[in-house]
Design a protein around this motif. Structure first.
Motif, PDB file in Angstrom:
ATOM      1  N   VAL A 177       0.058 -22.130  21.301  1.00  0.00           N
ATOM      2  CA  VAL A 177       1.041 -23.182  21.042  1.00  0.00           C
ATOM      3  C   VAL A 177       0.603 -24.455  21.742  1.00  0.00           C
ATOM      4  O   VAL A 177      -0.353 -24.458  22.536  1.00  0.00           O
ATOM      5  CB  VAL A 177       2.458 -22.758  21.500  1.00  0.00           C
ATOM      6  N   ILE A 178       1.291 -25.550  21.455  1.00  0.00           N
ATOM      7  CA  ILE A 178       0.940 -26.868  21.966  1.00  0.00           C
ATOM      8  C   ILE A 178       1.955 -27.298  23.026  1.00  0.00           C
ATOM      9  O   ILE A 178       3.167 -27.219  22.794  1.00  0.00           O
ATOM     10  CB  ILE A 178       0.934 -27.891  20.821  1.00  0.00           C
ATOM     11  N   PHE A 192       2.866 -24.248  33.320  1.00  0.00           N
ATOM     12  CA  PHE A 192       1.737 -23.483  32.781  1.00  0.00           C
ATOM     13  C   PHE A 192       0.643 -23.413  33.846  1.00  0.00           C
ATOM     14  O   PHE A 192      -0.412 -24.058  33.733  1.00  0.00           O
ATOM     15  CB  PHE A 192       1.216 -24.141  31.488  1.00  0.00           C
ATOM     16  N   PRO A 193       0.895 -22.632  34.927  1.00  0.00           N
ATOM     17  CA  PRO A 193      -0.021 -22.622  36.073  1.00  0.00           C
ATOM     18  C   PRO A 193      -1.405 -22.082  35.754  1.00  0.00           C
ATOM     19  O   PRO A 193      -2.359 -22.348  36.491  1.00  0.00           O
ATOM     20  CB  PRO A 193       0.708 -21.730  37.094  1.00  0.00           C
ATOM     21  N   ASP A 194      -1.547 -21.326  34.685  1.00  0.00           N
ATOM     22  CA  ASP A 194      -2.870 -20.804  34.321  1.00  0.00           C
ATOM     23  C   ASP A 194      -3.702 -21.827  33.561  1.00  0.00           C
ATOM     24  O   ASP A 194      -4.831 -21.537  33.152  1.00  0.00           O
ATOM     25  CB  ASP A 194      -2.721 -19.528  33.472  1.00  0.00           C
ATOM     26  N   GLY A 195      -3.153 -23.011  33.363  1.00  0.00           N
ATOM     27  CA  GLY A 195      -3.900 -24.076  32.717  1.00  0.00           C
ATOM     28  C   GLY A 195      -3.845 -24.012  31.205  1.00  0.00           C
ATOM     29  O   GLY A 195      -3.117 -23.201  30.622  1.00  0.00           O
ATOM     30  N   THR A 197      -6.131 -25.414  27.335  1.00  0.00           N
ATOM     31  CA  THR A 197      -7.316 -25.987  26.698  1.00  0.00           C
ATOM     32  C   THR A 197      -6.945 -27.365  26.185  1.00  0.00           C
ATOM     33  O   THR A 197      -6.048 -27.493  25.347  1.00  0.00           O
ATOM     34  CB  THR A 197      -7.791 -25.102  25.522  1.00  0.00           C
ATOM     35  N   GLU A 198      -7.621 -28.382  26.701  1.00  0.00           N
ATOM     36  CA  GLU A 198      -7.289 -29.754  26.310  1.00  0.00           C
ATOM     37  C   GLU A 198      -8.320 -30.265  25.295  1.00  0.00           C
ATOM     38  O   GLU A 198      -9.477 -30.514  25.629  1.00  0.00           O
ATOM     39  CB  GLU A 198      -7.259 -30.671  27.536  1.00  0.00           C
ATOM     40  N   LEU A 203      -3.178 -33.164  22.955  1.00  0.00           N
ATOM     41  CA  LEU A 203      -3.331 -31.888  22.252  1.00  0.00           C
ATOM     42  C   LEU A 203      -3.817 -30.851  23.243  1.00  0.00           C
ATOM     43  O   LEU A 203      -5.026 -30.638  23.444  1.00  0.00           O
ATOM     44  CB  LEU A 203      -4.301 -32.038  21.078  1.00  0.00           C
ATOM     45  N   ARG A 204      -2.818 -30.206  23.907  1.00  0.00           N
ATOM     46  CA  ARG A 204      -3.107 -29.212  24.950  1.00  0.00           C
ATOM     47  C   ARG A 204      -2.598 -27.856  24.475  1.00  0.00           C
ATOM     48  O   ARG A 204      -1.405 -27.685  24.219  1.00  0.00           O
ATOM     49  CB  ARG A 204      -2.409 -29.620  26.250  1.00  0.00           C
TER      50      ARG A 204
END
Length: 210
Positions: A177-178, A192-195, A197-198, A203-204
């Motif tokens: 999801v975004i 979202f502590p686990d990070g 994909t940016e 758009l993350r």
């Protein structure tokens, strides 16, 4: 009236296959899918009502009540329901509004004069527990509705109401999801502590929250 997304869907009382039905009382605190039909004994709608009857447990699992509407009377609906059970292998197991006087059709803007001055178009309304209109889909008479897509959009609405995310094109349950663009870096890291994909700053992508 012309209903737009996030408008409050008005209350109404109308006859149905389950007797006189007050919409707000019947809906309670549930989500609702209301889908309209131009008239009874139409072939595409017969298949749709059978499909929704079979999918009713899937709607219930999501806390959703389903209700149909057609512009004929309750007696006609009862006769039609026999055909639905015979041809679709599933009896009608949810109310079908008898909108013989077009009261509900007019209230919910379900008659489009360029398509027909007298019969409802085939519209789907998804309504949340606050009675806000969250989704509307309108189909031509010749094309059967995709109820798997309607379930998918309900999943998306319920997920995005709970978390600060949006769902991308063709999203399915369990997919990425975004993170909503309005969420700043610090708040995003807290949620979202686990990070993530940016792909772009706006758009993350993250795994779907539990």
């Amino acid at each position: 009236m012309s209903l737009k997304l996030s408008d409050t869907v008005p209350d109404f009382t109308q006859d149905s296959t389950e007797g006189s039905l007050g919409f707000y009382d019947w809906a309670g605190d549930s989500w609702v899918v209301l889908f309209s039909h131009p008239k009874d004994f139409t072939p595409v709608c017969t298949t749709e009502l059978g499909t929704v009857a079979r999918l009713k447990p899937e709607f219930e699992r999501r806390g959703v009540k389903v209700i149909g509407l057609s512009v004929d009377g309750a007696d006609s609906h009862e006769e039609w329901s026999k055909d639905i059970a015979e041809t679709q292998g599933t009896a009608l197991n949810f109310p079908l509004i008898a909108d013989h006087d077009r009261k509900v059709s007019a209230l919910l803007d379900l008659i489009h004069p360029n398509a027909s001055d007298t019969t409802t178009v085939r519209t789907v309304l998804v309504i949340d527990p606050a009675k806000k209109l969250r989704l509307t889909l309108t189909y031509p008479a010749s094309t059967g509705r995709n109820f798997a897509e309607i379930l998918r959009t309900i999943d998306s609405l319920q997920l995005t109401d709970r978390h600060k995310v949006a769902t991308p094109a063709d999203w399915q349950q369990g997919g990425e999801v975004i993170i909503v663009p309005s969420l700043g870096e610090a708040e995003a890291r807290a949620l979202f502590p686990d990070g993530w994909t940016e792909q772009k700053p706006y758009l993350r992508l993250v795994p779907q929250p539990a």
